[in-house]
Write a protein that holds these residues in place. Structure first.
Motif: not given
Length: 477
Positions: A220-235
């Motif tokens: 569960m946590l691996s997926q959580f962090y994996a999703n975070k790492s792929k997200a691209r937030a507009s600055s």
């Protein structure tokens, strides 16, 4: 004040402070993969004092106690270097773009940067009218360079206000320390300055947990962090606002909430309050129908054996709470508090253990997905809890409602009148930091960093104004 901020804080001297006793050759401090995951962020803390306890025109008094402090903190005075890559890992890359977790601290007594600045206003005026952007000038904001061999990851800026006030600004790489570690570094410095021993000495190695993380939590946590790492937030341009809620108002608020949620805490209440208000300010989130909230808490006491409060490094637990935005916006405060409280109650030892060890497991597809550093504070709205800084019984017999944060006293019994916390490189929806207040008891201080266009609306939000907060750093209003 914001319009003239460049003329308000003027740095007029810089020097390097080294430890008073050499560390010895060959000493290194390894950084965990969790430390590496924080590489894109920095920590900035400002301690405000009503009077300046240092009468000398130079920094001699502070340098002596700081040099003594650095003897107990070799990683603070060292420099980042690449450690030899293991088989199958790349050792190349530079700065924050390194391709694998290959950094360690070479404890070479290279020293800490110390700056001194003059602020062109009084402390009282600053706390009333400065903006979050103004406050940035009280600490050093810089990212790790491609070649960090001569770069000081820790910087201390001493800011003298007109009329005698003082602000001590600490900035550091988030790879080296979390908010607790950085706070206790300054607190330990003040203890040595007063001629007292360090009450929470640093611990640099984390013991092996007694229990093994469950595969379910790890996945569960691996997926959580994996999703975070792929997200691209507009600055977007971010701005901050600080609200101080009194003990009496928090008691009134909790007395109403506890009818539905008997064990609600000040953190539960304030997180739910600000979460629901921010959702109303963010039509983009409402259109997406789901609002994700990332909750960051300290995990030192959640694992077994527990880590001492003085553990130096990163011991943070991030968890995600997702709700339909329309429902969240329509919830009464009591319902939202109950949801937050139940979410935090479900964070068990096994899950926290998984967070600390998730990055240390053998490399697999999920780990590779977030091995590069990424925005841990984002892209969703993130809330940091500093509730753990309230120590039962308090140091030296103080009450349970007092916090270690305000025990950073250069003079005995002269507490800081305010302490600010900021995280560098926050993108996306923003950051909320909830911390104890100087008043003690149930009083809390909340600093909110949001896109600039939302901060002004938040300051005028009626649900917040109904709790009669004292607004600090009010941007000239």
């Amino acid at each position: 004040m914001a319009e003239n901020k460049k003329s308000l804080v003027k740095v007029h001297s810089k020097l390097t402070v080294v430890s008073s006793r050499p560390t010895g050759p060959g000493k290194t401090h390894p950084l965990s993969k969790l430390d590496h995951a924080m590489a894109l962020h920095t920590i900035h803390i400002v301690f405000y004092y009503p009077t300046n306890p240092f009468l000398e025109a130079d920094l001699a008094t502070l340098r002596v106690s700081l040099s003594e402090l650095l003897c107990s903190y070799p990683p603070v005075t060292g420099r980042l270097t690449r450690r030899p890559a293991k088989d199958g890992q790349s050792g190349g890359g530079g700065g924050n773009n390194s391709s694998s977790c290959c950094w360690m601290v070479k404890c070479n007594d290279a020293g800490v940067r110390m700056l001194r600045a003059k602020v062109g206003t009084t402390l009282d005026e600053w706390l009333r009218f400065a903006s979050g952007s103004d406050e940035r000038d009280l600490t050093v904001w810089e990212d790790m360079p491609d070649d960090p061999s001569i770069w000081s990851p820790f910087c201390i800026q001493i800011n003298d206000f007109e009329g005698g006030g003082l602000a001590i600004g600490l900035s550091c790489s988030h790879m080296h320390a979390d908010q607790t570690s950085a706070t206790l570094l300054v607190k330990s410095w003040t203890e040595l300055q007063r001629g007292e021993p360090i009450s929470q000495p640093p611990v640099f190695r984390r013991p092996t947990p007694d229990s093994t993380p469950s595969p379910e939590n790890h996945t569960m946590l691996s997926q959580f962090y994996a999703n975070k790492s792929k997200a691209r937030a507009s600055s977007r341009k971010m701005e901050s606002a600080t609200f101080r809620f009194s003990d009496s108002k928090m008691k009134q608020c909790l007395s109403k909430i506890r009818v539905k949620c008997p064990n609600a805490t000040p953190f539960d209440a304030l997180l739910a309050l600000f979460w629901t208000r921010v959702v109303k300010l963010n039509p983009r989130v409402e259109q997406n129908h789901t609002h994700n909230l990332s909750v960051c808490i300290d995990s030192r006491k959640l694992i077994h054996p527990p880590l001492p409060i003085g553990y130096f490094g990163n011991a943070l637990h991030f968890s995600r709470l997702s709700l339909d935005s329309e429902k969240l916006a329509s919830f009464g405060l009591e319902h939202a508090v109950e949801i937050v409280h139940n979410h935090l109650a479900r964070i068990k030892e096994a899950e926290s253990c998984s967070v600390l060890d998730c990055f240390e497991w053998e490399k697999g597809e999920e780990v590779e997905a977030y091995e590069q550093p990424f925005m841990m504070y984002g892209p969703e709205l993130t809330c940091i809890s500093l509730e753990h800084m309230i120590i039962p019984g308090g140091p030296k017999g103080s009450t349970a409602s007092e916090s270690l944060i305000y025990e950073a006293m250069f003079r005995k019994d002269e507490k800081p009148v305010h302490v600010s916390y900021h995280v560098g490189n926050v993108e996306g929806e923003g950051l909320i930091t909830i911390m104890p207040s100087l008043e003690g008891g149930l009083g809390r201080t909340v600093t909110v960093t949001l896109p600039e266009d939302q901060i002004a609306k938040l300051r005028d939000d009626q649900a917040l104004l109904d709790m009669y907060p004292t607004m600090l750093m009010n941007g000239g209003r």
